[in-house]
Design a protein around this motif. Structure first.
Motif, PDB file in Angstrom:
ATOM      1  N   GLN A   2       0.809  -1.210   0.000  1.00  9.91           N
ATOM      2  CA  GLN A   2       0.000   0.000   0.000  1.00  9.91           C
ATOM      3  C   GLN A   2       0.848   1.268   0.000  1.00  9.91           C
ATOM      4  N   ASN A   3       0.935   1.964  -1.115  1.00  7.06           N
ATOM      5  CA  ASN A   3       1.522   3.310  -1.159  1.00  7.06           C
ATOM      6  C   ASN A   3       2.866   3.434  -0.451  1.00  7.06           C
ATOM      7  N   ARG A   6       5.124   6.524  -0.297  1.00  8.70           N
ATOM      8  CA  ARG A   6       4.896   7.667   0.593  1.00  8.70           C
ATOM      9  C   ARG A   6       5.958   7.748   1.689  1.00  8.70           C
ATOM     10  N   GLN A  51      -2.665  11.702   6.069  1.00  7.83           N
ATOM     11  CA  GLN A  51      -3.804  11.077   5.401  1.00  7.83           C
ATOM     12  C   GLN A  51      -3.831   9.593   5.747  1.00  7.83           C
ATOM     13  N   LYS A  52      -4.988   8.987   5.588  1.00  7.61           N
ATOM     14  CA  LYS A  52      -5.121   7.562   5.896  1.00  7.61           C
ATOM     15  C   LYS A  52      -4.100   6.742   5.117  1.00  7.61           C
ATOM     16  N   ASP A  53      -3.874   7.074   3.865  1.00  5.49           N
ATOM     17  CA  ASP A  53      -2.897   6.337   3.057  1.00  5.49           C
ATOM     18  C   ASP A  53      -1.484   6.452   3.618  1.00  5.49           C
ATOM     19  N   ASP A  54      -1.183   7.538   4.326  1.00  4.65           N
ATOM     20  CA  ASP A  54       0.125   7.669   4.976  1.00  4.65           C
ATOM     21  C   ASP A  54       0.285   6.612   6.065  1.00  4.65           C
ATOM     22  N   ALA A  57       0.688   3.261   4.572  1.00  6.31           N
ATOM     23  CA  ALA A  57       2.046   3.123   4.032  1.00  6.31           C
ATOM     24  C   ALA A  57       3.039   2.791   5.132  1.00  6.31           C
TER      25      ALA A  57
END
Length: 76
Positions: A2-3, A6, A51-54, A57
């Motif tokens: 996932q990402n 980042r 952010q949630k994606d952070d 990650a």
């Protein structure tokens, strides 16, 4: 993963520790917050520039590190 892009490493930011998107949020801090019981929503509420994606990650990065074969000298 996932990402994971980042997560950045820059010798001029936080002494070269892995951080989120070049900001001064080391991966280790976020993992400590999560291990301490903070939820993703708690973290996002306290740190509005994340952010949630952070956070996802950070978890993906930690999972990737867990794939190492040996942790000799690891102190608890």
């Amino acid at each position: 993963m996932q990402n994971i892009d980042r997560i950045t490493i820059d010798p001029d930011i936080c002494h070269g520790k892995p951080c989120i998107r070049g900001m001064r949020y080391p991966v280790e801090n976020v993992l400590e917050w999560l291990a301490g019981g903070m939820s993703i929503d708690d973290i996002l509420g306290d740190y509005e520039d994340l952010q949630k994606d952070d956070i996802l990650a950070v978890l993906a990065y930690a999972a990737r590190l867990a794939h190492i074969k040996s942790i000799k000298g690891f102190a608890a």
